[in-house]
Design a protein around this motif. Structure first.
Motif, short mmCIF file in Angstrom:
data_model
loop_
_atom_site.label_atom_id
_atom_site.label_comp_id
_atom_site.label_asym_id
_atom_site.label_seq_id
_atom_site.Cartn_x
_atom_site.Cartn_y
_atom_site.Cartn_z
N ARG A 637 0.85 -1.19 0.00
CA ARG A 637 0.00 0.00 0.00
C ARG A 637 0.88 1.24 0.00
O ARG A 637 1.93 1.25 0.65
N VAL A 638 0.43 2.24 -0.72
CA VAL A 638 1.11 3.53 -0.68
C VAL A 638 0.43 4.36 0.41
O VAL A 638 -0.77 4.61 0.36
N LEU A 639 1.21 4.74 1.41
CA LEU A 639 0.62 5.38 2.59
C LEU A 639 0.64 6.90 2.51
O LEU A 639 -0.31 7.57 2.89
N LYS A 640 1.76 7.41 2.03
CA LYS A 640 1.96 8.85 2.19
C LYS A 640 2.79 9.38 1.02
O LYS A 640 3.83 8.80 0.71
N VAL A 641 2.30 10.45 0.40
CA VAL A 641 3.02 11.02 -0.73
C VAL A 641 3.05 12.54 -0.61
O VAL A 641 2.02 13.18 -0.39
N ASP A 642 4.24 13.11 -0.73
CA ASP A 642 4.41 14.56 -0.79
C ASP A 642 5.11 14.89 -2.10
O ASP A 642 6.13 14.28 -2.44
N ILE A 643 4.56 15.86 -2.80
CA ILE A 643 5.10 16.23 -4.11
C ILE A 643 5.37 17.73 -4.16
O ILE A 643 4.56 18.52 -3.67
N LEU A 644 6.49 18.06 -4.75
CA LEU A 644 6.78 19.47 -5.04
C LEU A 644 7.11 19.51 -6.53
O LEU A 644 8.06 18.86 -6.98
N HIS A 645 6.30 20.25 -7.29
CA HIS A 645 6.47 20.19 -8.74
C HIS A 645 6.55 21.57 -9.36
O HIS A 645 5.88 22.50 -8.95
N GLU A 702 -3.40 7.80 1.66
CA GLU A 702 -4.16 8.47 2.74
C GLU A 702 -3.67 9.92 2.87
O GLU A 702 -4.46 10.83 3.10
N HIS A 703 -2.37 10.10 2.76
CA HIS A 703 -1.80 11.45 2.77
C HIS A 703 -1.25 11.70 1.38
O HIS A 703 -0.38 10.97 0.90
N PHE A 704 -1.79 12.72 0.69
CA PHE A 704 -1.42 12.96 -0.71
C PHE A 704 -1.36 14.47 -0.88
O PHE A 704 -2.37 15.14 -1.05
N HIS A 705 -0.14 14.99 -0.78
CA HIS A 705 0.01 16.44 -0.72
C HIS A 705 0.85 16.93 -1.90
O HIS A 705 1.94 16.44 -2.14
N VAL A 706 0.30 17.91 -2.61
CA VAL A 706 0.99 18.44 -3.79
C VAL A 706 1.20 19.94 -3.63
O VAL A 706 0.27 20.67 -3.29
N GLU A 707 2.40 20.37 -3.89
CA GLU A 707 2.66 21.82 -3.92
C GLU A 707 3.35 22.19 -5.21
O GLU A 707 4.10 21.41 -5.79
N LEU A 708 3.13 23.43 -5.62
CA LEU A 708 3.78 23.94 -6.83
C LEU A 708 5.02 24.74 -6.44
O LEU A 708 5.03 25.46 -5.44
#
Lengths: 769, 490
Positions: A637-645, A702-708
């Motif tokens: 399972r993918v639990l937590k993702v933080d992205i900076l794009h 469950e945690h899926f956070h995206v920032e620009l």
């Protein structure tokens, strides 16, 4: 009269660009009122076609017996290769693909002809009753077998710099290995569809769910033996494309047109989902062999890499896909002494094609795998090893294809994500947790993306647009790009609205149409907004210029003093509404419409040596993913993702974030649940959503956070923005690396070999190998 | 043979359709006959949800019950007498969007828009079943109820947001009394005519059994979530269909002292609800059975009668010791479920017989039950391997054990040898290891696109190890229930 200063100070509203306007079709889509090709009211007499498929992977086509099919209810005709008035070979670049199979078949699912009937189901039933007589010949299904047999659709390409053998030989550490990465079905929700309407005097109107109407036009004309001007191709929107409707839509349109031509009736061809899987190409599966030397910091000192692309039975876009894989092997990393050999393997499966990333993901993943392995071999944190290999700013900044990386933001971008995602703390915490957890193991990885923006085929980097201002001040834009859900039309409405200083709702987009803007490139390579947005901007600018000249003459000022904003136009003397100005200008015979043309500057490259500057700029991003695996079953399972794009100055943040999230989840699917299984006979066993599993709601972390990342494109691109369609796809490599990290935690030797996709079975295998 | 007229309520109006073939799907009727093209076909097999529409009919307490279903594999005749909503039916007369639609717009939940009508309808179902009843839509609920809708563009986050946003928008309600009154008229009219023609939909058990005896060649259907694919994918045509879902007696869940009897026409949603009521630990397993639109249409009886070796309810039912009751005008037969199957998709049903009830024993004191499903995707997938173990350990000894397995043989099976090896033995690590080995040797699974034979065999045994660990009180060893919170507190 209102003075312009007063007016601007008083009622200024935000420009359209930079705000999260809803998708221009959203309100129609949620009401079921947005029309897709199969929803268009059918012209009287419309017939329906269904394909006749080869059931043998390779063989001699001895004959086709359609006698039973012809007697079935509703059947109106059977169309085969001999019914093609023009060229029996499709007008592809390599000219290696028969429109309908004749003489030979080269994959299960290759189309031999179509059956046409009054209804879809009648046609499909009859198509299965057509007996195709094939004498089987030995077939190649496996890509490594193809390499051994030197079975290629195009000749191999080698890119080499420095002395990789010495770099490896002299290195204090060496690793070698292999990797297999599976393909991916596009699974656009709207299946392939084309609707061909014969018009008077051998003119044709083709509705096609295509990313490349101009190519459909060209292919249809070629197959019908007509000139391009006889064929008009139209597409208002697609129900998803992802590259799967770049060339593949053309086949469907050609087949429908050939049927319509023979029967002199409108013919629609809508593939059943299972047939869509069987007929159309997918993301290229890749196989890799590598040998790498590296120093104590994990810095690569020499790399020899073989990329074998499984291209299927014809070239299609495999050449440029394999090229882009070569271009992206480096991802974010400087490779000083390197040799990359790229094989474009011919196998007897579907002819693989464009898919979001276009070979880029297949190039990057092997480098990320190598760096992950280097880190584990040295007992170092993989992020440290990655960072040690990052491109430099002043030095170590030239790619293996001789392009200088001028816009490198890797260091600050990755550093910020490392901090906001608390990568270091979590890595320690996970290690401690794993030590106490007997069955479940967690893993984490932070991986970067650097993705080159521009079509690698340089001539594709051009675009045209038309902007029409009507006498009531409403604006219609038409451009060569197609809308497949990515929000291209919305962004272009925003760009044009700002250029003319009118509110967003004053601008509408009409269907993409080859009779409006000709010779348009495919909407692909993430370039839709860069190219068409600029072309539309230039078109609007010309109209504005004419209006400014008109106002300047009347108000006796310079045209630059005329300001267009908030639906008003102001000169030194007067402010009038845009509508009023347009009406006045019309009556003074000012041209209220214009074309616009754009071609990307700076780019060039030698397609034989693969050197030069294929890309205008790079888009960057990074993702930190945390996963858990079950060591008893291999489930994950993918639990937590933080992205900076990095989307540059975003034209529409909501749309860009939508592309990032959607691209990431699609990439995650490629590397986890989406497994294409061909049996030894070359039959694709996973040919429906019951067996081919794209991510569902329950797979969203469950945690899926995206920032620009807020920084304008350093190159002069439309609005300071950056292309965003493909780059986020590769952020999902972080998931795969996190899974390998978790698997390594469960192995006493800390090493891990895992093929992709990381199905439960492949994860369990990686734990035991 | 004439087919009967289909009558249903839509947009407050009565819709009547004549001469609809018995095997025509609801989606074909909507898109081709009624020219309502808002509802899309994505896959034609009930896996993507683009074709989702909502049906309603009065439940046992008289109130309307709303069900999102897949119209692509549902036979059009089966909606006779119901109320139907498609994506075109939600907006107000003035064009104002329904909260299910408005929330999708505001949250940027629509990109290419092709899956959107299906999502909107699943959201509408949630709106009626939860928001209108004052229940909050949590993230978890949204994920569960949207598991049968696939989107390839958004990555779902904005759609899950939209599900939670609906309740913040001005409430829009259905005039239920008017709909119920219209449905009552339809029902009254229907009762005057006995079931005949090409689409037979009897209302009582005697009528069903009589029709079955008279028309043994008719294709029996319930929710059509499998037979629908025979139509759309295998291109089969049925001159006559016998639909069991209107039989009042078979729509009941009846509770007895020692067992629950689930009628063959009870939907999977309701059947699992009954099973979960007795055994709450089955909730996740139940939610992982297909997607909600399939559970809302398909029946437990259909899953059992269909007998797929990878059907997910049978390993559970076998482990629980369920019986199946077959009925015909000649009488009834009652047998353990595993005895019902004779081979790959073959069973003991006589031409005049139907599956009538599934009898599931109530939980015994001390029962330790675990249902494990291994599939490529967490939700809305068919298992590669399914193992259900139900054991009662008394004084350290296995007093009772039931083991059902799927994906390891030509039919769903009971692990007879493993059960025998365990029964009466002390429940120790060694016993568990022995059971693991026996289980692996008891079946010879095949390799296919879902998994290899080796993997199936390996995991079957490993799941027995997981069962052992769980009986020893080990927590957080199953990702099914693993959340971030567990990850931070081992």
């Amino acid at each position: 009269m209102n003075a312009p200063e007063k007016f601007l100070a008083g009622t200024a509203v935000a420009p359209a660009t930079g705000t999260s306007h809803i998708h221009e079709s959203a309100r129609a889509q949620v009401a079921g009122a947005a029309t897709y090709i199969d929803d268009i009211a059918e012209v009287r007499g419309t017939l329906h076609a269904a394909p006749i498929l080869s059931s043998v992977a390779r063989g001699k086509l001895r004959g086709v017996d359609a006698s039973e099919a012809r007697t079935m209810p509703g059947v109106k005709g059977v169309i085969l290769a001999q019914d093609i008035p023009g060229d029996r070979i499709l007008a592809t670049f390599t000219h290696d693909e028969p429109v309908f199979a004749f003489d030979t078949v080269e994959c299960i699912g290759q189309v031999v002809g179509v059956v046409v009937a009054d209804t879809v189901m009648q046609a499909r039933r009859a198509a299965r009753k057509v007996k195709v007589d094939i004498e089987p010949l030995p077939a190649i299904v496996d890509v490594r077998e193809a390499v051994k047999a030197q079975s290629f659709v195009l000749p191999p390409v080698t890119v080499r710099r420095g002395e990789p053998e010495q770099g490896i030989a002299r290195a204090p550490h060496r690793l070698s290995g292999s990797l297999d990465v599976g393909g991916q079905e596009h699974f656009y929700l709207e299946g392939q569809v084309g609707y061909a309407l014969p018009l008077e005097q051998d003119n044709w109107w083709i509705y096609s769910s295509t990313q490349h109407p101009a190519e459909v036009q060209h292919w249809v004309a070629h197959a019908l033996g007509l000139e391009n001007h006889a064929v008009k191709v139209e597409c208002r929107r697609m129900g998803g494309g992802f590259g799967g409707k770049e060339t593949q839509a053309g086949h469907i349109a050609v087949w429908a047109a050939l049927a319509a031509n023979k029967l002199k009736k409108p013919v629609k061809l809508r593939l059943d989902r299972d047939d869509d899987f069987m007929v159309t190409g997918k993301r290229h599966p890749f196989a890799y062999d590598y040998e790498v030397g590296f120093d104590d910091d994990g810095k690569v000192t020499g790399l020899k890499l073989v990329l074998a692309a499984n291209c299927g039975w014809s070239a299609d876009l495999s050449g440029p896909v394999a090229d882009r894989a070569v271009f992206h092997v480096d991802n974010a990393y400087f490779l000083g002494d390197v040799e990359i050999v790229s094989y474009r393997c011919k196998t007897n499966v579907q002819s693989h094609t464009a898919f979001r990333g276009f070979g880029g993901p297949q190039g990057m993943i092997v480098m990320e795998a190598i760096l992950g392995d280097i880190a584990r071999a040295l007992g170092k944190d993989p992020l440290d090893v990655r960072r040690a290999n990052f491109y430099g700013i002043e030095e170590r900044n030239v790619t293996h294809y001789q392009m200088t990386v001028e816009d490198n933001i890797l260091d600050p971008l990755v550093a910020r994500l490392e901090e906001t995602a608390e990568y270091r703390r979590r890595r320690d915490e996970i290690a401690a947790w794993n030590a106490r957890s007997p069955v479940i193991k967690r893993g984490i990885a932070l991986t970067p993306v650097k993705f080159g923006i521009s079509f690698t085929a340089t001539f594709f980097n051009q675009a045209g647009a038309l902007v029409h201002v009507y006498t009531d001040g409403s604006v219609q834009v038409n451009h060569g790009g197609t809308e497949m859900g990515q929000g291209l039309h919305t962004k272009i409405c925003q760009i044009v609205a700002d250029e003319l200083g009118v509110p967003f709702h004053k601008v509408r987009i009409s269907a993409t149409d080859t009779s409006k803007v000709p010779n348009a490139s495919a909407t692909a390579a993430s370039s839709g907004t860069d190219l068409n947005g600029r072309a539309a901007q230039f078109a609007a600018r010309q109209v504005r210029q004419r209006l400014a000249d008109y106002v300047a003459e009347k108000q006796n000022c310079r045209p630059e003093q005329v300001i267009f904003a908030n639906g008003q136009v102001s000169g030194p003397d007067a402010v009038i509404s845009f509508e009023q100005l347009v009406d006045d200008a019309y009556h003074s015979r000012v041209q209220l419409w214009s074309d616009g043309f754009y071609r990307t500057p700076k780019i060039h490259y030698d397609k034989h040596t693969l050197t030069g500057r294929p890309f205008f700029y790079f888009a960057y991003g990074a993702a930190c993913s945390e996963v858990a695996i079950d060591t008893l079953t291999g489930e994950s399972r993918v639990l937590k993702v933080d992205i900076l794009h990095d989307a540059g100055t975003s034209i529409n943040p909501a749309i860009d974030i939508g592309q990032i999230e959607g691209g990431f989840i699609q990439g995650m699917g490629w590397l986890t649940t989406e497994q294409l299984v061909w049996n030894e006979k070359g039959y694709l066993a996973t040919h429906a959503p019951s067996t081919y599993k794209i991510p569902a709601t329950g797979d969203v972390p469950e945690h899926f956070h995206v920032e620009l990342w807020h920084e304008a494109n350093r190159e002069d691109n439309v609005g300071g923005s950056k292309a965003v369609g493909e780059p986020p796809f590769m952020l999902a490599i972080s998931v795969w690396e996190a899974l390998r990290d978790a698997a390594a935690a469960a192995r006493p030797d800390g090493r891990v070999h895992m093929d992709a996709p990381a199905t439960a079975e492949n994860v369990l295998k990686a734990l035991q190998a | 043979m004439e087919s009967k007229t289909i009558r249903f309520v839509r947009r407050g109006e009565l819709v009547s359709l004549t001469n609809v073939p018995p095997d025509r799907t609801l989606l074909e009727v909507l898109r081709e006959d009624l020219q309502c093209t808002g509802t899309k076909e994505g896959c034609g097999e009930g896996d993507c949800g683009a074709c989702t529409v909502v049906l309603a009919e009065p439940g046992p307490h008289g109130a309307l019950e709303y069900r999102a279903i897949n119209s692509c594999i549902r036979l059009a005749h089966s909606v006779d007498g119901m109320a139907l909503w498609t994506v075109e039916d939600l907006a107000g007369a003035d064009g104002s969007l329904h909260p299910a639609q408005e929330a999708m717009v505001r949250c940027h939940g629509s990109q290419c828009g092709f899956c959107t009508p299906g999502f909107v309808m699943s959201l509408f179902g949630m709106y009626q079943n939860h928001v209108c009843k004052g229940e909050a839509v949590t993230r978890e609920l949204a994920q569960e109820e949207l598991s049968g809708n696939l989107c390839r563009c958004t990555g779902y986050r904005p759609i899950l947001d939209a599900a939670q946003e609906m309740e913040n928008l001005p409430r829009v309600s259905v005039d239920e009394q008017a709909v119920i009154a219209q449905l009552e008229q339809l029902r009254a009219r229907r009762e005057l005519v006995p079931s005949s023609g090409t689409y037979l939909d009897p209302r009582s058990l005697p009528e069903l059994l009589a029709l079955r005896a008279r028309h043994p060649q008719a294709q029996v259907v319930a929710g059509c979530t499998d037979v629908g694919l025979w139509v759309t994918k295998m291109h089969m045509q049925f001159p006559q269909v016998l639909d069991v879902t209107r039989v009042a007696e078979l729509k009941q869940v009846e509770r007895y002292d020692h067992h629950v009897a689930i009628g063959a026409a009870v939907t999977l949603t309701d059947a699992f609800e009954a099973l979960v009521a007795d055994r709450p630990q089955l909730k996740t397993f139940a939610n992982r059975f297909a997607g909600l639109p399939v559970r809302n249409s398909g029946t437990l009886g259909g899953n059992v009668a269909n007998g797929s070796p990878i059907g997910d309810s049978m390993p559970l039912l076998i482990a629980l010791g369920a019986h199946v009751v077959l009925m015909s005008e000649r009488g009834h037969r009652d047998m353990p479920l595993e005895d019902f199957y004779t081979g790959y998709r073959k069973n003991v049903l006589a031409p005049d017989e139907v599956v009538a009830w599934i009898k599931v024993p109530k939980p015994a004191d001390g029962e330790f039950l675990r249902a494990y499903k291994i599939s490529k995707r967490y939700d809305d997938d068919i298992s590669a391997v399914c193992l259900v173990v139900n054991a009662r350990i008394q004084d350290g000894v296995v007093a009772h054990v039931g083991i059902g397995a799927g994906g390891v043989a030509a039919t769903p099976v009971r692990a007879v040898k493993t059960e025998a090896a365990l029964r009466g033995q002390p429940w120790t690590l060694d016993a568990a290891k022995a059971a693991t080995a026996t289980l692996r040797s008891e079946f010879q699974p095949i390799s296919d696109m879902r998994a290899s034979a080796a993997y199936r065999s390996e995991v079957l045994g490993n799941l027995m190890q997981r069962f052992w660990l769980e009986t020893q009180g080990l927590q957080h060893i199953n990702l099914e229930s693993f959340r971030l919170a567990e990850a931070t507190t081992p």
